[in-house]
Scaffold this active site. Structure first.
Site, PDB file in Angstrom:
ATOM      1  N   HIS A 157      -2.935   7.056   7.070  1.00 34.14           N
ATOM      2  CA  HIS A 157      -1.960   7.987   6.483  1.00 34.14           C
ATOM      3  C   HIS A 157      -2.623   9.285   6.025  1.00 34.14           C
ATOM      4  O   HIS A 157      -2.079  10.367   6.228  1.00 34.14           O
ATOM      5  CB  HIS A 157      -1.249   7.356   5.281  1.00 34.14           C
ATOM      6  CG  HIS A 157      -0.040   6.543   5.639  1.00 34.14           C
ATOM      7  ND1 HIS A 157       1.043   7.069   6.295  1.00 34.14           N
ATOM      8  CD2 HIS A 157       0.253   5.239   5.416  1.00 34.14           C
ATOM      9  CE1 HIS A 157       1.957   6.118   6.458  1.00 34.14           C
ATOM     10  NE2 HIS A 157       1.502   4.991   5.935  1.00 34.14           N
ATOM     11  N   CYS A 167       5.725  -0.212   7.617  1.00 35.04           N
ATOM     12  CA  CYS A 167       5.365   0.954   6.822  1.00 35.04           C
ATOM     13  C   CYS A 167       6.580   1.398   6.011  1.00 35.04           C
ATOM     14  O   CYS A 167       7.684   1.452   6.549  1.00 35.04           O
ATOM     15  CB  CYS A 167       4.920   2.079   7.764  1.00 35.04           C
ATOM     16  SG  CYS A 167       4.441   3.588   6.907  1.00 35.04           S
ATOM     17  N   LEU A 168       6.366   1.719   4.735  1.00 37.50           N
ATOM     18  CA  LEU A 168       7.486   2.133   3.889  1.00 37.50           C
ATOM     19  C   LEU A 168       8.148   3.417   4.392  1.00 37.50           C
ATOM     20  O   LEU A 168       9.318   3.654   4.107  1.00 37.50           O
ATOM     21  CB  LEU A 168       7.017   2.322   2.435  1.00 37.50           C
ATOM     22  CG  LEU A 168       6.539   1.055   1.708  1.00 37.50           C
ATOM     23  CD1 LEU A 168       6.041   1.417   0.313  1.00 37.50           C
ATOM     24  CD2 LEU A 168       7.633   0.003   1.633  1.00 37.50           C
ATOM     25  N   GLN A 180       2.882   9.918   1.709  1.00 41.67           N
ATOM     26  CA  GLN A 180       4.188   9.243   1.710  1.00 41.67           C
ATOM     27  C   GLN A 180       5.076   9.654   0.535  1.00 41.67           C
ATOM     28  O   GLN A 180       6.269   9.341   0.525  1.00 41.67           O
ATOM     29  CB  GLN A 180       4.010   7.720   1.700  1.00 41.67           C
ATOM     30  CG  GLN A 180       3.379   7.201   2.989  1.00 41.67           C
ATOM     31  CD  GLN A 180       3.247   5.700   2.953  1.00 41.67           C
ATOM     32  OE1 GLN A 180       2.307   5.168   2.379  1.00 41.67           O
ATOM     33  NE2 GLN A 180       4.195   5.003   3.551  1.00 41.67           N
ATOM     34  N   HIS A 222      -4.676   0.902   7.449  1.00 41.95           N
ATOM     35  CA  HIS A 222      -3.333   1.471   7.605  1.00 41.95           C
ATOM     36  C   HIS A 222      -3.148   2.667   6.651  1.00 41.95           C
ATOM     37  O   HIS A 222      -2.674   3.727   7.052  1.00 41.95           O
ATOM     38  CB  HIS A 222      -2.275   0.382   7.340  1.00 41.95           C
ATOM     39  CG  HIS A 222      -0.862   0.872   7.387  1.00 41.95           C
ATOM     40  ND1 HIS A 222       0.025   0.492   8.373  1.00 41.95           N
ATOM     41  CD2 HIS A 222      -0.171   1.703   6.567  1.00 41.95           C
ATOM     42  CE1 HIS A 222       1.195   1.089   8.155  1.00 41.95           C
ATOM     43  NE2 HIS A 222       1.104   1.828   7.056  1.00 41.95           N
ATOM     44  N   GLU A 223      -3.543   2.484   5.384  1.00 44.24           N
ATOM     45  CA  GLU A 223      -3.386   3.560   4.389  1.00 44.24           C
ATOM     46  C   GLU A 223      -4.320   4.728   4.691  1.00 44.24           C
ATOM     47  O   GLU A 223      -3.959   5.887   4.510  1.00 44.24           O
ATOM     48  CB  GLU A 223      -3.629   3.026   2.970  1.00 44.24           C
ATOM     49  CG  GLU A 223      -2.676   1.926   2.525  1.00 44.24           C
ATOM     50  CD  GLU A 223      -1.216   2.251   2.758  1.00 44.24           C
ATOM     51  OE1 GLU A 223      -0.822   3.424   2.612  1.00 44.24           O
ATOM     52  OE2 GLU A 223      -0.461   1.333   3.114  1.00 44.24           O
ATOM     53  N   GLY A 245       0.843  -1.195   0.000  1.00 49.17           N
ATOM     54  CA  GLY A 245       0.000   0.000   0.000  1.00 49.17           C
ATOM     55  C   GLY A 245       0.875   1.240   0.000  1.00 49.17           C
ATOM     56  O   GLY A 245       2.034   1.188   0.421  1.00 49.17           O
TER      57      GLY A 245
HETATM   58 ZN   LIG Z   1       2.402   3.159   6.030  1.00 50.15          ZN
END
Ligand SMILES: [Zn+2]
Length: 196
Positions: free
Chosen positions: A151, A105-106, A50, A147-148, A45
């Site tokens: 963000h 998480c990236l 991000q 999760h997304e 995701g």
């Molecule tokens: Zn994340």
């Protein structure tokens, strides 16, 4: 085009993102770049904050989770084909007893922690043609979406940890902000771009 992923500590990750409309400039190219960036970093995701944009859009591709041996054939098949772009999403309902999953998480490389979330969601969103859909999800797909979605609300999974866990992670998170981390995809580190 692969875009740098914003690292923990950048203020854009703490902002509540704003809605967009179909006149948003170069939206198709933006979405294509976001997919390329997500795949380049082996993510499931990616949300616009991000890549430094506080707008309400995120992508999910759950197919890597289809490899998980513990899942039923049904679940694997569902995950394998799940690729979707969510524009202006609103989670309308969340229900069920919270379950735990080890999230990453990236924007926070090398940190994985158990996070509790409710298992079922109902979400309204617009697709890439700006058609509005309302859909229900559960399990891992719901988990990635939650999760997304966090963000674009300016929330990170680390915000959901106990104060004890947060204290344990503090040094590691500070190092990520400073770029003191080894990562195999392009990132932008907040503490490095600041001028004194
Ligand atoms: Zn994340």
């Amino acid at each position: 085009m692969i875009l740098p992923i914003v690292a923990y500590g950048d203020p854009v990750l703490k902002k509540k993102a704003v809605e967009i409309d179909k006149d948003y400039p170069k939206i198709e190219a933006l979405i294509a770049n976001m997919y390329e960036t997500m795949y380049g970093a082996s993510g499931v995701g990616l949300a616009a904050p991000q890549i430094g944009l506080a707008i309400r859009i995120f992508l999910v591709d759950a197919s890597p989770f289809a490899e998980d041996e513990d899942l039923s054939e049904d679940e694997k098949a569902q995950l394998k084909d799940f690729k979707k772009t969510f524009i202006n999403p609103v989670i309308l309902e969340e229900e069920g007893d919270e379950w735990v999953f080890n999230e990453g998480c990236l924007s926070i490389p090398d940190v994985r922690e158990d996070v509790f979330r409710q298992p079922k969601i109902k979400i309204q969103y617009q697709d890439e043609d700006f058609n509005t859909n309302v859909e229900e999800y559960d399990g891992l797909i719901a988990r990635i979406i939650q999760h997304e979605y966090d963000h674009i609300e300016g929330v990170l999974f680390t915000d959901k940890l106990s104060s004890f866990k947060k204290r344990l992670l503090k040094g590691k998170l500070q190092n990520i902000s400073k770029g003191k981390i080894r990562v195999d995809y392009r990132m932008r580190f907040p503490a490095m771009s600041k001028k004194r």
